[in-house]
Scaffold this active site. Structure first.
Site: not given
Ligand code: NAP
Ligand code: HSE
Length: 439
Positions: A111, A196, A207, A211
């Site tokens: 987002k 995040e 955030d 959205k």
């Molecule tokens: P996360 O747990 O920090 O995972 C990020 C992943 O991306 C890791 O595997 C990391 O590699 C990899 N990565 C980051 N930068 C990189 C780069 N430059 N080159 C290669 N790999 C890279 O993050 P997340 O919570 O899954 O969130 C990911 C996205 O989804 C974000 O945009 C977030 O806003 C969105 N989102 C998250 C949620 C939620 O509930 N968490 C919900 C909706 C949307 P390593 O594993 O090697 O560190």
């Molecule tokens: N950090 C975000 C939240 C993840 O807590 O809602 C989902 O977009």
């Protein structure tokens, strides 16, 4: 790049394998038959890009899929779709633009990226005849993007009101129902994978504002820079506010709201006191809920898990299936999202919005202070609806005590100007607290 045969395996590269990416990989690798049946073809996870290939991963993930070589993914003609679940803005922007130019469709949960660079990304997709799908970018597992772009397509949307940040809702539930401190509840939200990478984006409201910017684009066709959305987070909500709100019959929620009045669009993110029994006040933990009112459909409500691994992976994987079927490409081509067209809708200043307010002041408990505060409010035409000042236990005249005032409806600008004057009174300890109240 040639279009894939509609029954041939559909090849996917996952960019990122953290909370969300790990969940998507699990669905793709553990449910291949279910997903192939829904997509009408096998979905094949071909590469998984990570930063650190040495990190421990879910055992379901074959280590040979891991790579740090982004350019090999961009160049691989066998990869049809890239799923960006890495996060960040500048890196992700460049990668997605390169992938679209290389002829790949893109699914993203990012987002922050879309709120800032949606127009460039969508234009690039359109220019290259590719599609971008982004269900997981708002509401986690709640299918709000599909609802707005497809199911409610016959409507003029009048208003949106939502709990859009799971982390904040989890913290507020922890503070109000389990007596947790703000810091404990935030640490727990991080442990669950809700927050995040930089959790200040959650708690300062950014955030939810990102959205809201995406929803405003879809619902009202308006491209609003996030910094133009009036935005307050939850960091200054104190346990005292939660207790006073409860005493008044209200619950504090971080709400993102958008409503159209003529051609003027109001957009804001703020803690709001909601009456206990209203549906949004009942939304607990990391759940999200969004009220949408359309001119034909009337009220609708969408509810579900707004953050966390599998709910978000559910939304991302639905986009993958839509891409494999070819539905997302058709929807994308008919949506004029971020097209840069001016539809005459302008942003309304927050100052002019009329609402009721909860005010919490710290005042000296001595003669005339309450009267002075009431006079200042009256001078600005603000009417008081109720007042709470508890007798301080073992308190003495002259000690400071909290004074809670609930106002009748008043313009936000007048209330803020009055509070600034109240905060200059020597008998008031600034800053006073103010939150809107809604029924
Ligand atoms: P996360 O747990 O920090 O995972 C990020 C992943 O991306 C890791 O595997 C990391 O590699 C990899 N990565 C980051 N930068 C990189 C780069 N430059 N080159 C290669 N790999 C890279 O993050 P997340 O919570 O899954 O969130 C990911 C996205 O989804 C974000 O945009 C977030 O806003 C969105 N989102 C998250 C949620 C939620 O509930 N968490 C919900 C909706 C949307 P390593 O594993 O090697 O560190
Ligand atoms: N950090 C975000 C939240 C993840 O807590 O809602 C989902 O977009």
């Amino acid at each position: 790049m040639p279009e894939p045969d509609s029954n041939a395996p559909y090849n996917i590269a996952l960019l990122g394998c953290g909370t969300v990416g790990g969940g998507v990989a699990r669905l793709l690798l553990e449910q291949p038959q279910r997903l192939a049946a829904r997509a009408g073809r096998p979905l094949v996870l071909r590469r998984v890009l990570v930063r650190d290939p040495g990190k421990p991963r879910d055992p379901v993930l074959p280590p040979q899929l891991l790579t740090t070589d982004l350019s090999a993914i961009v160049r691989d003609p066998e990869i049809h779709l890239a799923v960006e679940v890495a996060g960040g803005v500048d890196w992700a922007r460049k990668v997605i633009l390169d992938l679209l130019a290389a002829g790949k469709d893109v699914v993203t949960a990012n987002k922050a990226l879309l709120a800032e660079h949606g127009q460039e990304i969508f234009d690039t997709g359109r220019r290259h005849g590719r599609a971008v799908a982004f269900e997981a970018s708002v509401g986690g597992g709640v299918p709000i993007i599909a609802a707005l772009t497809q199911s409610l397509a016959a409507n003029r949307i009048i208003s949106l009101q939502g709990i859009l940040n799971g982390t904040c809702n989890f913290i507020l539930t922890g503070m109000s129902e389990h007596g947790r401190s703000y810091a404990e509840a935030l640490a727990d939200a991080q442990k669950h994978g809700y927050a995040e990478a930089d959790p200040s984006l959650d708690v300062n409201g950014t955030d939810a504002a990102q959205k809201l910017a995406i929803l405003a684009q879809i619902a009202f066709g308006v491209a609003v820079p996030v910094d133009q959305i009036s935005c307050r987070g939850i960091a200054n909500i104190q346990a005292a506010d939660i207790r006073f709100a409860r005493e008044l019959g209200y619950t504090i929620k971080l709400l993102a709201e958008a409503w159209l009045d003529g051609n003027q669009l109001s957009l804001h993110v703020s803690p709001v006191l909601l009456r206990h029994l209203t549906p949004l006040a009942q939304v607990r933990d990391a759940f999200n809920a969004i009220n949408v009112i359309g001119d034909a459909v009337g009220h609708t409500l969408y509810y579900g898990r707004g953050a966390g691994q599998m709910p978000t992976a559910s939304a991302v994987t639905a986009d993958i299936i839509d891409m494999a079927v070819g539905r997302a490409q058709r929807t994308f081509a008919t949506l004029s999202l971020w097209s840069g067209k001016d539809n005459g809708v302008t942003l309304r200043s927050r100052e002019t919005v009329r609402t009721r307010f909860y005010l919490r002041l710290l005042i000296q408990d001595r003669p005339g202070v309450l009267a002075d505060v009431a006079r200042l409010l009256a001078n600005h035409g603000i009417s008081i609806s109720s007042v709470i000042q508890h007798e301080a236990l073992e308190g003495h005249e002259g000690d400071t005590v909290p004074l809670v005032i609930v106002t009748h409806t008043a313009p936000t600008g007048s209330v803020l100007a009055t509070l600034a004057e109240i905060d200059r009174m020597p008998s008031v300890t600034a800053p006073s607290v103010h939150f809107p109240m809604e029924d």
